[in-house]
Scaffold this active site. Sequence first.
Site, mmCIF file in Angstrom:
data_model
loop_
_atom_site.group_PDB
_atom_site.id
_atom_site.type_symbol
_atom_site.label_atom_id
_atom_site.label_comp_id
_atom_site.label_asym_id
_atom_site.label_seq_id
_atom_site.Cartn_x
_atom_site.Cartn_y
_atom_site.Cartn_z
ATOM 1 N N GLY A 108 0.887 -1.152 0.000
ATOM 2 C CA GLY A 108 0.000 0.000 0.000
ATOM 3 C C GLY A 108 0.922 1.196 0.000
ATOM 4 O O GLY A 108 1.710 1.363 0.926
ATOM 5 N N THR A 109 0.869 2.031 -1.003
ATOM 6 C CA THR A 109 2.047 2.829 -1.310
ATOM 7 C C THR A 109 1.695 4.046 -2.131
ATOM 8 O O THR A 109 0.532 4.297 -2.439
ATOM 9 C CB THR A 109 3.025 1.931 -2.113
ATOM 10 O OG1 THR A 109 4.217 2.647 -2.365
ATOM 11 C CG2 THR A 109 2.430 1.529 -3.451
ATOM 12 N N THR A 110 2.722 4.769 -2.540
ATOM 13 C CA THR A 110 2.595 5.800 -3.568
ATOM 14 C C THR A 110 3.709 5.600 -4.579
ATOM 15 O O THR A 110 4.885 5.570 -4.214
ATOM 16 C CB THR A 110 2.712 7.217 -2.966
ATOM 17 O OG1 THR A 110 1.790 7.357 -1.888
ATOM 18 C CG2 THR A 110 2.406 8.264 -4.028
#
Length: 208
Positions: A11-13
């Site tokens: 879960g990230t950018t």
Amino acid sequence: MGLKPGEVSTGTTILAGKFKDCIIIGADSRTSMGTYIANRVTDKLTHVVDSIYCCRSGSAADTQAIAAIVKYELDVYATSHNERPTVKVAAKIFKRYLYENKSRLTAGIIVAGWDHQDGFSVYNLPVGGSIHEMNLALGGSGSLFIYGFCEEMYSPEMNREDGLKFIRTALKLAMSSDASSGGMIRTAIIDENGVQRDDVLGSDVKTY
């Protein structure tokens, strides 16, 4: 399909952009397992072949496996065709695996880089396996918080210095708002001469 209990998620950018004389990709470094932070220094920028990279979001196991498979296929492609694969070829191979396994994988991929045929290219492949060529591609949970900033501030005419500042600022904004994004900021500048990697340590990332 959501993540299974206990599955490690990036879960990230992630984001990648075309600029005046280069491609710049970037990502945070946090991976999580539910509310537990499993790793603070993950590298989500994965070298695929030559001057082509992918940025990974979703299930860490899924994206690592797909990247390894595609890397192998591209090595075989280069040998059998006696030519370097293009960014488009790499993106299409990623698409095939993501689409054919869309009910079993949680994987969003951005493929970006430079090749002799098409120059600079960025392809966004969200979960499900569709493919979109773009100037600027965003992915991961943190991207939801920075669409407005990116739409307002991004220009493909930025030089590499301004482009790098833009990518880092976008990541800082996402990390400030998204609990699943954090840690270090990793970037790579890609041009016809190769790749320049750079990291900003978490202790030096001043979030907003």
